[in-house]
Design a protein around this motif. Structure first.
Motif, PDB file in Angstrom:
ATOM      1  N   ALA A  54       8.930  11.233  -2.867  1.00 28.45           N
ATOM      2  CA  ALA A  54      10.352  10.882  -2.823  1.00 28.45           C
ATOM      3  C   ALA A  54      10.876  10.416  -4.178  1.00 28.45           C
ATOM      4  O   ALA A  54      11.856   9.683  -4.241  1.00 28.45           O
ATOM      5  N   GLN A  55      10.244  10.859  -5.258  1.00 24.48           N
ATOM      6  CA  GLN A  55      10.660  10.419  -6.585  1.00 24.48           C
ATOM      7  C   GLN A  55      12.100  10.843  -6.899  1.00 24.48           C
ATOM      8  O   GLN A  55      12.868  10.071  -7.449  1.00 24.48           O
ATOM      9  N   ARG A  56      12.484  12.063  -6.515  1.00 26.33           N
ATOM     10  CA  ARG A  56      13.862  12.511  -6.778  1.00 26.33           C
ATOM     11  C   ARG A  56      14.877  11.684  -6.000  1.00 26.33           C
ATOM     12  O   ARG A  56      15.962  11.399  -6.502  1.00 26.33           O
ATOM     13  N   ARG A  57      14.545  11.311  -4.789  1.00 23.52           N
ATOM     14  CA  ARG A  57      15.462  10.466  -4.004  1.00 23.52           C
ATOM     15  C   ARG A  57      15.644   9.106  -4.674  1.00 23.52           C
ATOM     16  O   ARG A  57      16.739   8.561  -4.729  1.00 23.52           O
ATOM     17  N   MET A  58      14.542   8.554  -5.179  1.00 22.16           N
ATOM     18  CA  MET A  58      14.601   7.275  -5.871  1.00 22.16           C
ATOM     19  C   MET A  58      15.435   7.394  -7.147  1.00 22.16           C
ATOM     20  O   MET A  58      16.298   6.550  -7.410  1.00 22.16           O
ATOM     21  N   GLU A  59      15.206   8.435  -7.918  1.00 18.31           N
ATOM     22  CA  GLU A  59      15.956   8.634  -9.157  1.00 18.31           C
ATOM     23  C   GLU A  59      17.437   8.862  -8.879  1.00 18.31           C
ATOM     24  O   GLU A  59      18.296   8.364  -9.609  1.00 18.31           O
ATOM     25  N   ALA A  60      17.747   9.580  -7.808  1.00 18.54           N
ATOM     26  CA  ALA A  60      19.148   9.806  -7.441  1.00 18.54           C
ATOM     27  C   ALA A  60      19.813   8.490  -7.058  1.00 18.54           C
ATOM     28  O   ALA A  60      20.974   8.243  -7.404  1.00 18.54           O
ATOM     29  N   TRP A  61      19.099   7.640  -6.345  1.00 17.79           N
ATOM     30  CA  TRP A  61      19.651   6.343  -5.961  1.00 17.79           C
ATOM     31  C   TRP A  61      19.974   5.524  -7.212  1.00 17.79           C
ATOM     32  O   TRP A  61      21.039   4.919  -7.320  1.00 17.79           O
ATOM     33  N   LEU A  62      19.051   5.515  -8.178  1.00 12.02           N
ATOM     34  CA  LEU A  62      19.249   4.713  -9.386  1.00 12.02           C
ATOM     35  C   LEU A  62      20.339   5.283 -10.290  1.00 12.02           C
ATOM     36  O   LEU A  62      20.951   4.541 -11.066  1.00 12.02           O
ATOM     37  N   ALA A 110       4.641   3.858  -4.240  1.00 11.55           N
ATOM     38  CA  ALA A 110       4.579   4.378  -2.874  1.00 11.55           C
ATOM     39  C   ALA A 110       5.562   5.521  -2.676  1.00 11.55           C
ATOM     40  O   ALA A 110       5.256   6.507  -2.001  1.00 11.55           O
ATOM     41  N   LEU A 111       6.759   5.414  -3.277  1.00 14.36           N
ATOM     42  CA  LEU A 111       7.742   6.504  -3.163  1.00 14.36           C
ATOM     43  C   LEU A 111       7.258   7.764  -3.871  1.00 14.36           C
ATOM     44  O   LEU A 111       7.403   8.867  -3.352  1.00 14.36           O
ATOM     45  N   VAL A 112       6.685   7.589  -5.044  1.00 11.84           N
ATOM     46  CA  VAL A 112       6.156   8.747  -5.776  1.00 11.84           C
ATOM     47  C   VAL A 112       5.033   9.390  -4.975  1.00 11.84           C
ATOM     48  O   VAL A 112       4.974  10.612  -4.836  1.00 11.84           O
ATOM     49  N   HIS A 113       4.158   8.569  -4.404  1.00 10.68           N
ATOM     50  CA  HIS A 113       3.053   9.077  -3.578  1.00 10.68           C
ATOM     51  C   HIS A 113       3.585   9.850  -2.368  1.00 10.68           C
ATOM     52  O   HIS A 113       2.995  10.837  -1.934  1.00 10.68           O
ATOM     53  N   ALA A 114       4.722   9.400  -1.834  1.00  3.77           N
ATOM     54  CA  ALA A 114       5.322  10.050  -0.660  1.00  3.77           C
ATOM     55  C   ALA A 114       6.151  11.275  -1.026  1.00  3.77           C
ATOM     56  O   ALA A 114       6.715  11.921  -0.148  1.00  3.77           O
ATOM     57  N   GLY A 157       0.812  -1.202   0.000  1.00  3.97           N
ATOM     58  CA  GLY A 157       0.000   0.000   0.000  1.00  3.97           C
ATOM     59  C   GLY A 157       0.850   1.258   0.000  1.00  3.97           C
ATOM     60  O   GLY A 157       2.072   1.207  -0.125  1.00  3.97           O
ATOM     61  N   LEU A 158       0.188   2.386   0.136  1.00  3.31           N
ATOM     62  CA  LEU A 158       0.858   3.678   0.040  1.00  3.31           C
ATOM     63  C   LEU A 158       1.335   4.183   1.392  1.00  3.31           C
ATOM     64  O   LEU A 158       0.991   3.644   2.433  1.00  3.31           O
ATOM     65  N   VAL A 159       2.113   5.249   1.338  1.00  4.18           N
ATOM     66  CA  VAL A 159       2.700   5.857   2.525  1.00  4.18           C
ATOM     67  C   VAL A 159       1.716   6.869   3.101  1.00  4.18           C
ATOM     68  O   VAL A 159       1.063   7.607   2.376  1.00  4.18           O
ATOM     69  N   LYS A 160       1.624   6.913   4.434  1.00  4.59           N
ATOM     70  CA  LYS A 160       0.748   7.894   5.087  1.00  4.59           C
ATOM     71  C   LYS A 160       1.301   9.301   4.878  1.00  4.59           C
ATOM     72  O   LYS A 160       2.518   9.485   4.816  1.00  4.59           O
ATOM     73  N   PRO A 161       0.438  10.312   4.810  1.00  6.59           N
ATOM     74  CA  PRO A 161       0.920  11.684   4.618  1.00  6.59           C
ATOM     75  C   PRO A 161       1.881  12.153   5.706  1.00  6.59           C
ATOM     76  O   PRO A 161       2.739  12.986   5.467  1.00  6.59           O
TER      77      PRO A 161
END
Length: 85
Positions: A67-75, A61-65, A9-13
């Motif tokens: 944190a998309q830039r953090r994910m892209e930076a990791w990759l 879930a990361l995009v919903h939270a 599921g998704l991340v809480k706000p």
């Protein structure tokens, strides 16, 4: 998955991803309850919590939270395999 739970599921706000500290490509996530078409999982470190509380979350879930830039930076950083199996 090595002591860290997989979040369904998704991340809480109120939850903020402080960092992405690992990832599992789709080929490695088949054993987590998904099939061969399982999504990649990212190991999220939550702000205000220790690394003991990290959780595997999906890209959605990361995009919903937010944190998309953090994910892209990791990759983007080459890590010689770069995933935790």
């Amino acid at each position: 998955p090595r002591g860290w739970p997989v979040r369904r599921g998704l991340v809480k706000p109120s939850e903020v991803v402080e960092a992405v500290v690992g990832w599992r490509p789709p080929a490695c996530t088949a054993g987590t309850g998904g099939g061969p078409d399982s999504p990649a999982l990212f190991l999220a470190k939550w702000r205000g919590r220790s690394h003991l509380h990290c959780e595997w979350v999906t890209e959605a879930a990361l995009v919903h939270a937010g944190a998309q830039r953090r994910m892209e930076a990791w990759l983007a950083v080459p890590r010689g395999g770069g995933h935790l199996a």
